[in-house]
Design a protein around this motif. Sequence first.
Motif, PDB file in Angstrom:
ATOM      1  N   GLY A   1       0.807  -1.211   0.000  1.00 17.31           N
ATOM      2  CA  GLY A   1       0.000   0.000   0.000  1.00 17.31           C
ATOM      3  C   GLY A   1       0.841   1.263   0.000  1.00 17.31           C
ATOM      4  O   GLY A   1       0.521   2.240  -0.675  1.00 17.31           O
ATOM      5  N   ARG A   2       1.921   1.248   0.767  1.00 17.94           N
ATOM      6  CA  ARG A   2       2.818   2.422   0.781  1.00 17.94           C
ATOM      7  C   ARG A   2       3.447   2.638  -0.595  1.00 17.94           C
ATOM      8  O   ARG A   2       3.575   3.765  -1.048  1.00 17.94           O
ATOM      9  N   PHE A   3       3.820   1.538  -1.230  1.00 16.91           N
ATOM     10  CA  PHE A   3       4.406   1.642  -2.570  1.00 16.91           C
ATOM     11  C   PHE A   3       3.385   2.212  -3.553  1.00 16.91           C
ATOM     12  O   PHE A   3       3.681   3.135  -4.314  1.00 16.91           O
ATOM     13  N   ILE A   4       2.158   1.695  -3.493  1.00 19.92           N
ATOM     14  CA  ILE A   4       1.109   2.153  -4.399  1.00 19.92           C
ATOM     15  C   ILE A   4       0.779   3.617  -4.143  1.00 19.92           C
ATOM     16  O   ILE A   4       0.637   4.401  -5.074  1.00 19.92           O
ATOM     17  N   SER A   5       0.671   3.997  -2.861  1.00 23.83           N
ATOM     18  CA  SER A   5       0.293   5.378  -2.549  1.00 23.83           C
ATOM     19  C   SER A   5       1.351   6.369  -2.984  1.00 23.83           C
ATOM     20  O   SER A   5       1.027   7.500  -3.335  1.00 23.83           O
ATOM     21  N   SER A   6       2.615   5.962  -2.980  1.00 21.14           N
ATOM     22  CA  SER A   6       3.659   6.874  -3.443  1.00 21.14           C
ATOM     23  C   SER A   6       3.565   7.102  -4.947  1.00 21.14           C
ATOM     24  O   SER A   6       3.988   8.126  -5.448  1.00 21.14           O
ATOM     25  N   LYS A   7       2.956   6.169  -5.654  1.00 14.05           N
ATOM     26  CA  LYS A   7       2.800   6.301  -7.109  1.00 14.05           C
ATOM     27  C   LYS A   7       1.478   6.973  -7.493  1.00 14.05           C
ATOM     28  O   LYS A   7       1.412   7.668  -8.487  1.00 14.05           O
ATOM     29  N   LEU A   8       0.421   6.732  -6.711  1.00 10.19           N
ATOM     30  CA  LEU A   8      -0.908   7.203  -7.100  1.00 10.19           C
ATOM     31  C   LEU A   8      -1.425   8.385  -6.288  1.00 10.19           C
ATOM     32  O   LEU A   8      -2.400   9.014  -6.672  1.00 10.19           O
ATOM     33  N   GLU A   9      -0.856   8.666  -5.145  1.00 11.29           N
ATOM     34  CA  GLU A   9      -1.200   9.744  -4.222  1.00 11.29           C
ATOM     35  C   GLU A   9      -2.690   9.905  -3.973  1.00 11.29           C
ATOM     36  O   GLU A   9      -3.271   9.139  -3.228  1.00 11.29           O
ATOM     37  N   GLY A  10      -3.380  10.882  -4.558  1.00  9.34           N
ATOM     38  CA  GLY A  10      -4.774  11.216  -4.232  1.00  9.34           C
ATOM     39  C   GLY A  10      -5.745  10.069  -4.428  1.00  9.34           C
ATOM     40  O   GLY A  10      -6.686   9.900  -3.655  1.00  9.34           O
ATOM     41  N   ALA A  11      -5.556   9.275  -5.443  1.00  6.51           N
ATOM     42  CA  ALA A  11      -6.469   8.165  -5.719  1.00  6.51           C
ATOM     43  C   ALA A  11      -6.308   7.049  -4.685  1.00  6.51           C
ATOM     44  O   ALA A  11      -7.197   6.210  -4.539  1.00  6.51           O
ATOM     45  N   ALA A  12      -5.187   7.058  -3.969  1.00  3.28           N
ATOM     46  CA  ALA A  12      -4.923   5.990  -3.005  1.00  3.28           C
ATOM     47  C   ALA A  12      -5.927   6.000  -1.860  1.00  3.28           C
ATOM     48  O   ALA A  12      -6.396   4.944  -1.434  1.00  3.28           O
ATOM     49  N   THR A  13      -6.307   7.182  -1.366  1.00  2.00           N
ATOM     50  CA  THR A  13      -7.265   7.255  -0.261  1.00  2.00           C
ATOM     51  C   THR A  13      -8.635   6.774  -0.707  1.00  2.00           C
ATOM     52  O   THR A  13      -9.302   6.017   0.009  1.00  2.00           O
ATOM     53  N   LEU A  14      -9.060   7.160  -1.896  1.00  2.49           N
ATOM     54  CA  LEU A  14     -10.335   6.686  -2.423  1.00  2.49           C
ATOM     55  C   LEU A  14     -10.300   5.175  -2.615  1.00  2.49           C
ATOM     56  O   LEU A  14     -11.234   4.466  -2.235  1.00  2.49           O
ATOM     57  N   GLY A  15      -9.199   4.684  -3.160  1.00  2.45           N
ATOM     58  CA  GLY A  15      -9.050   3.236  -3.346  1.00  2.45           C
ATOM     59  C   GLY A  15      -9.074   2.493  -2.020  1.00  2.45           C
ATOM     60  O   GLY A  15      -9.687   1.427  -1.908  1.00  2.45           O
ATOM     61  N   ALA A  16      -8.419   3.056  -1.005  1.00  2.00           N
ATOM     62  CA  ALA A  16      -8.404   2.431   0.316  1.00  2.00           C
ATOM     63  C   ALA A  16      -9.812   2.352   0.888  1.00  2.00           C
ATOM     64  O   ALA A  16     -10.221   1.316   1.431  1.00  2.00           O
ATOM     65  N   GLY A  17     -10.570   3.422   0.760  1.00  2.00           N
ATOM     66  CA  GLY A  17     -11.941   3.432   1.264  1.00  2.00           C
ATOM     67  C   GLY A  17     -12.832   2.446   0.536  1.00  2.00           C
ATOM     68  O   GLY A  17     -13.616   1.718   1.157  1.00  2.00           O
ATOM     69  N   LEU A  18     -12.720   2.408  -0.781  1.00  2.00           N
ATOM     70  CA  LEU A  18     -13.515   1.458  -1.564  1.00  2.00           C
ATOM     71  C   LEU A  18     -13.161   0.017  -1.217  1.00  2.00           C
ATOM     72  O   LEU A  18     -14.040  -0.847  -1.133  1.00  2.00           O
ATOM     73  N   LEU A  19     -11.880  -0.233  -1.000  1.00  2.00           N
ATOM     74  CA  LEU A  19     -11.430  -1.578  -0.644  1.00  2.00           C
ATOM     75  C   LEU A  19     -11.993  -2.007   0.709  1.00  2.00           C
ATOM     76  O   LEU A  19     -12.506  -3.120   0.855  1.00  2.00           O
ATOM     77  N   LEU A  20     -11.930  -1.130   1.708  1.00  2.00           N
ATOM     78  CA  LEU A  20     -12.469  -1.459   3.025  1.00  2.00           C
ATOM     79  C   LEU A  20     -13.982  -1.666   2.967  1.00  2.00           C
ATOM     80  O   LEU A  20     -14.510  -2.617   3.559  1.00  2.00           O
ATOM     81  N   PHE A  21     -14.682  -0.801   2.253  1.00  2.00           N
ATOM     82  CA  PHE A  21     -16.128  -0.942   2.142  1.00  2.00           C
ATOM     83  C   PHE A  21     -16.486  -2.252   1.433  1.00  2.00           C
ATOM     84  O   PHE A  21     -17.363  -2.986   1.880  1.00  2.00           O
ATOM     85  N   GLY A  22     -15.800  -2.537   0.352  1.00  2.00           N
ATOM     86  CA  GLY A  22     -16.058  -3.780  -0.385  1.00  2.00           C
ATOM     87  C   GLY A  22     -15.777  -5.011   0.453  1.00  2.00           C
ATOM     88  O   GLY A  22     -16.532  -5.996   0.406  1.00  2.00           O
TER      89      GLY A  22
END
Length: 181
Positions: A59-80
């Motif tokens: 996740g840290r690796f992905i967030s360093s590459k995607l930044e803003g979309a990472a938080t949205l992706g994290a939320g969608l992943l937890l909800f799913g």
Amino acid sequence: MDYNETLSLFIMAVALSMDAFSVGLGMGLQLLRLKRIFFIGLTVGFFHIAMPFAGMLMGRFISSKLEGAATLGAGLLLFGLGMHMILQLFQAERKQPMKPIGLGLFLFAFSVSVDSFSVGLSLGMSGVRIVVTTFLFGLTSTVFTWTGLLLGKRARGLLGIYSEVCGGSILCGFGLHFIFG
């Protein structure tokens, strides 16, 4: 790390431990010695450390590459993940727990810990402290596994489905918090 972040991580650790608790309730119906129950809890705790740790690193690796979309992706992943936990309860065929010895123990520990990889992935994107989080997840899941196994010997599985609904709901709530908060 502030109080609110620690409390949020603890609640998330409890939600992730609900699978181990509910499966432990069913597994506790088997004749298990206290030594075996102790070892099962430690094994599940280890997996609840290893799986989110691997997820957080990714996740840290992905967030360093995607930044803003990472938080949205994290939320969608937890909800799913939370919705998946809840919807799984409505499957027509629910399997009996396997024997917690050898490969069966490994599969049990892995199966109740695999969702913590996804949560770790989400948390890694949000930048939480890895050591504190993995320790909290491991300790909580160990205690919940022991509790489920011991109660399973006595309660005959009455709480199983309710604990999974609670855990799934908590993960959905945190997912929505990541998305909209």
